[in-house]
Design an enzyme around this catalytic site. Structure first.
Site, PDB file in Angstrom:
ATOM      1  N   ASN A  13      -9.956   3.522   1.752  1.00  0.00           N
ATOM      2  CA  ASN A  13      -8.984   3.788   0.687  1.00  0.00           C
ATOM      3  C   ASN A  13      -8.858   2.506  -0.131  1.00  0.00           C
ATOM      4  O   ASN A  13      -8.235   1.552   0.305  1.00  0.00           O
ATOM      5  CB  ASN A  13      -7.631   4.181   1.327  1.00  0.00           C
ATOM      6  CG  ASN A  13      -6.537   4.355   0.292  1.00  0.00           C
ATOM      7  OD1 ASN A  13      -6.805   4.379  -0.913  1.00  0.00           O
ATOM      8  ND2 ASN A  13      -5.298   4.475   0.742  1.00  0.00           N
ATOM      9  N   LYS A  15      -7.299   2.019  -2.837  1.00  0.00           N
ATOM     10  CA  LYS A  15      -6.024   1.882  -3.568  1.00  0.00           C
ATOM     11  C   LYS A  15      -6.319   1.447  -5.010  1.00  0.00           C
ATOM     12  O   LYS A  15      -7.295   1.894  -5.589  1.00  0.00           O
ATOM     13  CB  LYS A  15      -5.092   0.934  -2.815  1.00  0.00           C
ATOM     14  CG  LYS A  15      -4.969   1.326  -1.330  1.00  0.00           C
ATOM     15  CD  LYS A  15      -3.864   0.678  -0.597  1.00  0.00           C
ATOM     16  CE  LYS A  15      -3.836   1.195   0.842  1.00  0.00           C
ATOM     17  NZ  LYS A  15      -2.722   0.709   1.628  1.00  0.00           N
ATOM     18  N   HIS A  98      -0.120  10.222   0.882  1.00  0.00           N
ATOM     19  CA  HIS A  98      -0.117   8.844   1.376  1.00  0.00           C
ATOM     20  C   HIS A  98       1.298   8.278   1.281  1.00  0.00           C
ATOM     21  O   HIS A  98       2.024   8.575   0.339  1.00  0.00           O
ATOM     22  CB  HIS A  98      -1.095   7.994   0.554  1.00  0.00           C
ATOM     23  CG  HIS A  98      -1.329   6.654   1.178  1.00  0.00           C
ATOM     24  ND1 HIS A  98      -0.423   5.625   1.070  1.00  0.00           N
ATOM     25  CD2 HIS A  98      -2.346   6.187   1.947  1.00  0.00           C
ATOM     26  CE1 HIS A  98      -0.889   4.577   1.743  1.00  0.00           C
ATOM     27  NE2 HIS A  98      -2.050   4.897   2.279  1.00  0.00           N
ATOM     28  N   GLU A 100       2.406   5.525   0.385  1.00  0.00           N
ATOM     29  CA  GLU A 100       2.700   4.801  -0.867  1.00  0.00           C
ATOM     30  C   GLU A 100       3.060   5.783  -1.987  1.00  0.00           C
ATOM     31  O   GLU A 100       3.862   5.477  -2.856  1.00  0.00           O
ATOM     32  CB  GLU A 100       1.505   3.911  -1.252  1.00  0.00           C
ATOM     33  CG  GLU A 100       1.424   2.681  -0.352  1.00  0.00           C
ATOM     34  CD  GLU A 100       0.039   2.097  -0.191  1.00  0.00           C
ATOM     35  OE1 GLU A 100      -0.873   2.436  -0.968  1.00  0.00           O
ATOM     36  OE2 GLU A 100      -0.137   1.298   0.754  1.00  0.00           O
ATOM     37  N   GLU A 170      -0.923   8.133   9.760  1.00  0.00           N
ATOM     38  CA  GLU A 170      -0.756   6.764   9.294  1.00  0.00           C
ATOM     39  C   GLU A 170       0.697   6.329   9.481  1.00  0.00           C
ATOM     40  O   GLU A 170       1.545   6.575   8.606  1.00  0.00           O
ATOM     41  CB  GLU A 170      -1.116   6.655   7.807  1.00  0.00           C
ATOM     42  CG  GLU A 170      -2.566   6.918   7.492  1.00  0.00           C
ATOM     43  CD  GLU A 170      -3.020   6.119   6.263  1.00  0.00           C
ATOM     44  OE1 GLU A 170      -4.001   5.391   6.370  1.00  0.00           O
ATOM     45  OE2 GLU A 170      -2.351   6.220   5.218  1.00  0.00           O
ATOM     46  N   GLY A 176      -0.846  -1.921   6.082  1.00  0.00           N
ATOM     47  CA  GLY A 176      -0.789  -3.228   5.418  1.00  0.00           C
ATOM     48  C   GLY A 176      -0.037  -4.287   6.195  1.00  0.00           C
ATOM     49  O   GLY A 176       0.348  -5.313   5.645  1.00  0.00           O
ATOM     50  N   SER A 216      -3.777  -0.674   9.212  1.00  0.00           N
ATOM     51  CA  SER A 216      -4.342  -1.941   9.706  1.00  0.00           C
ATOM     52  C   SER A 216      -5.534  -1.741  10.639  1.00  0.00           C
ATOM     53  O   SER A 216      -5.728  -2.517  11.582  1.00  0.00           O
ATOM     54  CB  SER A 216      -3.254  -2.794  10.377  1.00  0.00           C
ATOM     55  OG  SER A 216      -2.253  -3.113   9.434  1.00  0.00           O
TER      56      SER A 216
HETATM   57  P1  PGA Z   1      -4.388  -0.685   5.605  1.00  0.00           P
HETATM   58  O1  PGA Z   1      -4.120   0.611   4.697  1.00  0.00           O
HETATM   59  O2  PGA Z   1      -5.668  -0.451   6.346  1.00  0.00           O
HETATM   60  O3  PGA Z   1      -4.507  -1.831   4.626  1.00  0.00           O
HETATM   61  O4  PGA Z   1      -3.226  -0.837   6.526  1.00  0.00           O
HETATM   62  C1  PGA Z   1      -4.335   1.906   5.190  1.00  0.00           C
HETATM   63  C2  PGA Z   1      -3.890   2.927   4.187  1.00  0.00           C
HETATM   64  O5  PGA Z   1      -2.938   2.657   3.442  1.00  0.00           O
HETATM   65  O6  PGA Z   1      -4.488   4.016   4.093  1.00  0.00           O
END
Ligand code: PGA
Length: 260
Positions: A13, A15, A98, A100, A170, A176, A216
């Site tokens: 992903n 982003k 997601h 976010e 997730e 993150g 992560s």
């Molecule tokens: P990350 O993000 O691996 O940086 O924790 C995962 C995601 O948001 O899908």
């Protein structure tokens, strides 16, 4: 028991990172390292990159997708993008729900449900993300929250064709943060998701739906996570931005056998 393996899916992903120019170099580097990998590699790229990425990835194990879409087929929605536009550009899947999008853009389960239905109607594979916050976990509400999200996000979808839906667990606190869920915590949540899917779609279909872990995920923890029986792949954010670390994850080999 069927011996059919459930292929691993390693999804990146990106982003809001990478221009078209940056993507071309990345994809060329990634493709060089993927010879012989058994995993299916998914890349969720920015809208502007979809066409270029899909053209570069034709005939390779890499599947290109988007990170969001509108729930309408088309219309006067300034700044929005429709599923069939993504499909035409070469997207085969779309990340929906997601955290976010849920927190920064106020997406509710109702909206996410409409988007999942639209994606299915437009021939895109929804990669549906669910997960609890740190506060919900410490209040002992993880099961409740995951079940509520699954029920709401998949409401009204009673049958699903093979390979037409992917789920990602997730945990919001792991995204993150550099603190991935332990394999045991993730497996417990994945098993809950699998039980839900079995109740909704039946065992045969539920066994074939890939459930990815995200939050992560890195080359250092990917192996232990992927060894869990219900973790069928990873949704990788920051570690997917570098083609070398992403391809290290993509090259991990474990075989999942359907429990039928
Ligand atoms: P990350 O993000 O691996 O940086 O924790 C995962 C995601 O948001 O899908």
């Amino acid at each position: 028991m069927s011996q059919t393996p459930r292929p691993l899916i390693i999804a990146g992903n990106w982003k809001m990172y990478k221009t078209i120019d940056e993507s071309i170099g990345y994809i060329k580097n990634l493709l060089k390292t993927l010879d012989g990998t058994a995993s299916r590699i998914f890349l969720a790229v920015p809208f502007t990159v979809i066409k270029t990425a899909a053209d570069l990835c034709k005939g390779t194990p890499v599947v290109v997708g988007a990170q969001n879409m509108n729930d309408a087929a088309e219309g006067a929605f300034t700044g929005e993008i429709a599923g069939r536009m993504l499909k035409e550009a070469g997207a085969q899947f779309v990340i929906l729900g997601h955290s976010e999008r849920r927190t920064a853009f106020g997406e509710t389960d109702l909206v996410i449900n409409r988007k999942v239905k639209r994606a299915l109607a437009d021939g895109l594979i929804p990669l549906l993300c669910i997960g609890e916050t740190a506060a919900e976990r410490s209040a002992g509400q993880t099961e409740l929250v995951l079940t509520r999200q699954l029920e709401a996000d998949l409401a009204g979808i009673d049958a699903i064709a093979e390979n037409s839906l992917i789920l990602a667990y997730e945990p919001v606190w792991a995204i993150g943060s550099n603190h991935a869920a332990t394999p045991e915590i993730a497996q417990t949540a994945h098993a809950l998701c699998r039980r839900f899917l079995e109740g909704k779609f039946g065992q045969e279909i539920a066994q074939r739906i890939s459930i990815l872990y995200g939050g992560s995920a890195k080359p250092e923890n990917a192996c232990a996570l992927l060894e869990q029986p219900d973790i069928d792949g990873l949704l990788v954010g920051s570690a997917s931005l570098d083609p070398e670390s992403f391809s290290l994850i993509a090259q991990i080999e474990t075989t999942k056998t359907l429990k039928l």
